[in-house]
Design a protein around this motif. Structure first.
Motif, PDB file in Angstrom:
ATOM      1  N   ALA A   1      12.540  72.071  55.369  1.00  8.96           N
ATOM      2  CA  ALA A   1      11.645  71.362  54.670  1.00  8.96           C
ATOM      3  C   ALA A   1      12.367  70.513  53.368  1.00  8.96           C
ATOM      4  N   TYR A   2      13.206  71.482  52.710  1.00  6.30           N
ATOM      5  CA  TYR A   2      13.703  71.168  51.653  1.00  6.30           C
ATOM      6  C   TYR A   2      14.658  69.630  51.837  1.00  6.30           C
TER       7      TYR A   2
ATOM      8  N   ILE B   1      10.025  69.854  64.136  1.00 11.38           N
ATOM      9  CA  ILE B   1      11.152  70.616  63.940  1.00 11.38           C
ATOM     10  C   ILE B   1      11.639  71.519  65.271  1.00 11.38           C
ATOM     11  N   GLU B   2      10.655  71.905  65.974  1.00 18.53           N
ATOM     12  CA  GLU B   2      11.396  72.536  66.880  1.00 18.53           C
ATOM     13  C   GLU B   2      11.907  72.013  68.224  1.00 18.53           C
ATOM     14  N   THR B   3      11.879  70.570  68.161  1.00 22.43           N
ATOM     15  CA  THR B   3      12.577  69.879  68.989  1.00 22.43           C
ATOM     16  C   THR B   3      13.942  69.075  68.483  1.00 22.43           C
TER      17      THR B   3
ATOM     18  N   VAL C   1       5.434  73.095  58.238  1.00 21.49           N
ATOM     19  CA  VAL C   1       4.457  72.206  57.645  1.00 21.49           C
ATOM     20  C   VAL C   1       4.022  72.877  56.347  1.00 21.49           C
ATOM     21  N   ALA C   2       3.746  74.176  56.208  1.00 16.54           N
ATOM     22  CA  ALA C   2       3.481  75.148  54.966  1.00 16.54           C
ATOM     23  C   ALA C   2       4.629  74.816  53.979  1.00 16.54           C
ATOM     24  N   GLU C   3       5.887  74.915  54.426  1.00 18.82           N
ATOM     25  CA  GLU C   3       6.837  74.698  53.475  1.00 18.82           C
ATOM     26  C   GLU C   3       6.893  73.478  52.836  1.00 18.82           C
ATOM     27  N   ARG C   4       6.818  72.283  53.767  1.00 21.34           N
ATOM     28  CA  ARG C   4       6.793  71.132  53.170  1.00 21.34           C
ATOM     29  C   ARG C   4       5.773  71.023  52.156  1.00 21.34           C
ATOM     30  N   ALA C   5       4.505  71.346  52.514  1.00 21.75           N
ATOM     31  CA  ALA C   5       3.301  71.273  51.599  1.00 21.75           C
ATOM     32  C   ALA C   5       3.567  71.795  50.163  1.00 21.75           C
TER      33      ALA C   5
ATOM     34  N   GLN D   1       5.282  70.715  44.475  1.00 21.34           N
ATOM     35  CA  GLN D   1       6.373  71.247  43.517  1.00 21.34           C
ATOM     36  C   GLN D   1       7.345  70.169  43.079  1.00 21.34           C
ATOM     37  N   ILE D   2       7.369  69.109  44.048  1.00 17.16           N
ATOM     38  CA  ILE D   2       8.486  68.158  43.835  1.00 17.16           C
ATOM     39  C   ILE D   2       8.445  67.453  42.447  1.00 17.16           C
TER      40      ILE D   2
END
Length: 429
Positions: free
Chosen positions: A82-83, A208-210, A280-284, A289-290
């Motif tokens: 995500a980061y 991400i899983e692929t 998805v939760a980490e990207r949100a 915060q970005i």
């Protein structure tokens, strides 16, 4: 988010406890939390304060290891992916990646191999030229043992050899500021290349899983789940044996172990299924915060580039220049010597196995014959000298004058110096 002409960003990865945060603090003057035990301290991706090396502004990115003690590998992958993908979308580019490895480790464990495998899948093949494998904690091992481990890590396919063959470099860190900055100088002039995980998620819009890293993690989780299922079958058989033998205490121990294995299987299955949701939760969370992270980083850059910041950076550069130059020269010398030493060793081994050519054998035989002839000539000269002295003594005792005719003719062998014939000295009598 970052201006590549103004600042370069370098990610630091490695197993839990490999010294990532310590290296970053030493290089940047930051104060990131550092763990002094087996417990993980880095629980999310963090950045150092910007700092200057050789006139370039650098920011280091600290990442948690995949063997984290508080979070699952699924959580760690979602966090790192995500980061990296979110900052890549905002224009941040990595000048390189540093992978930290403890040379003090007795061997490269299964956990370390799995961690490095995930690292390779995150980076991909095309960015390996911007990867530095940095061994540290040299003060904790005997130098000869450390060098032997370093050679093994660099030369075996199950360790670092495949990535070194494709452009990665292996360096040492001795824990000093000069050593850390010397390492970073190897990435100052590189051409930034996106990591595989960034291209897959952002450019190719893959779930991400692929991705390569996601697929590798799912494979590892499935293998672990299969091992647990096998353990569960064996435990059930042992429980039945204990029940038949009426060993209640043993049966209770096995039952508790069985329950732990079942819980572990459920956890692995949940981790595998929630990879996408965690990402998805980490990207949100990062998206929210970005802007704040960017504002704070820009203030740090402005403070660094202000009048006081320039004075501090110049003072630091002057203070580190002499020591850093020596460290860098030693590093470059060692890197340049490695191929030469390897070639010499290879030639020596080849000479042991391959007999000398016919021409060389002929020369060796001729040299042996010459030595034999020279030895024979010297022996003949010695015999003639003794014989001449004996004749001279006989003539002297009998009163017969010594003439040239009475002496034997001595012909010096070809190629040798004729002997000098001396009259008997008084000391001989």
């Amino acid at each position: 988010m970052a201006n590549p002409d103004r600042e370069i960003r370098i990610a630091v990865m490695g197993a839990t406890g490999s010294g990532k945060s310590t290296f970053i603090n030493k290089a940047s003057g930051s104060n990131l939390p550092v763990s002094h035990s087996l417990e993980s301290c880095t629980r999310e991706v963090r950045t150092s304060r910007p700092f200057v090396v050789s006139g370039r502004v650098i920011t280091l990115i600290d990442t948690p290891g995949f063997d984290d003690t508080t979070r699952s590998d699924t959580d760690i992958l979602a966090m790192i992916a995500a980061y990296l993908s979110k900052t890549y979308e905002h224009g941040a580019r990595l000048a390189g990646v540093i992978y930290m490895h403890r040379i003090s480790d007795f061997k490269m464990s299964g956990t370390s191999k799995r961690n490095f495998k995930m690292f390779r899948e995150l980076c991909g093949e095309s960015s390996l030229k911007n990867v530095l494998i940095v061994t540290n904690m040299w003060s904790k091992v005997d130098p000869e043992i450390g060098e032997a481990r370093e050679s093994e890590l660099a030369s075996k396919d199950e360790f670092f050899k495949p990535v070194i063959d494709k452009g990665a470099r292996m360096l040492r860190d001795d824990g000093t500021l000069e050593s850390a900055h010397t390492t970073l100088r190897n990435l100052l002039n590189t051409h930034s290349a996106p990591l595989a995980i960034q291209q897959e998620i952002v450019d190719e819009q893959m779930p991400i899983e692929t991705t390569a890293a996601g697929s590798e993690l799912r494979r590892a989780l499935n293998e672990q789940a299969d091992r647990n299922k096998e353990d569960i079958r064996n435990l059930r058989a042992e429980i039945e044996d204990a029940m038949r033998a009426k060993h209640e205490e043993r049966r209770g121990e096995l039952q508790r172990e069985l329950e732990k294995k079942q819980q572990e299987c459920e956890r692995l299955e949940q981790n595998s299924q929630r990879m996408a949701a965690e990402f998805v939760a980490e990207r949100a969370r990062l998206e929210a915060q970005i802007a704040q992270m960017n504002d704070e980083h820009q203030k740090q850059l402005q403070a660094l580039e202000g009048p006081q910041g320039r004075v501090q950076s110049e003072t630091r550069k002057q203070g580190e220049a002499a020591a850093a130059k020596k460290v860098e020269e030693n590093t470059q010398s060692r890197v340049m010597e490695q191929p030469k030493l390897a070639k010499q060793h290879e030639e020596e081994e080849r000479r042991k196995l391959v007999p000398p050519p016919a021409e060389q054998r002929s020369k060796l035989g001729e040299q042996a014959m010459n030595r034999k002839k020279s030895q024979t000539s010297e022996e003949e000269v010695t015999k003639l000298r003794k014989r001449t002295q004996a004749i001279a003594m006989d003539k002297f005792n009998t009163g017969v004058p010594e003439t040239k005719a009475s002496l034997p003719s001595i012909s010096a062998p070809k190629g040798s110096t004729p002997p000098r014939i001396m009259p008997p000295s008084p000391s001989m009598f």
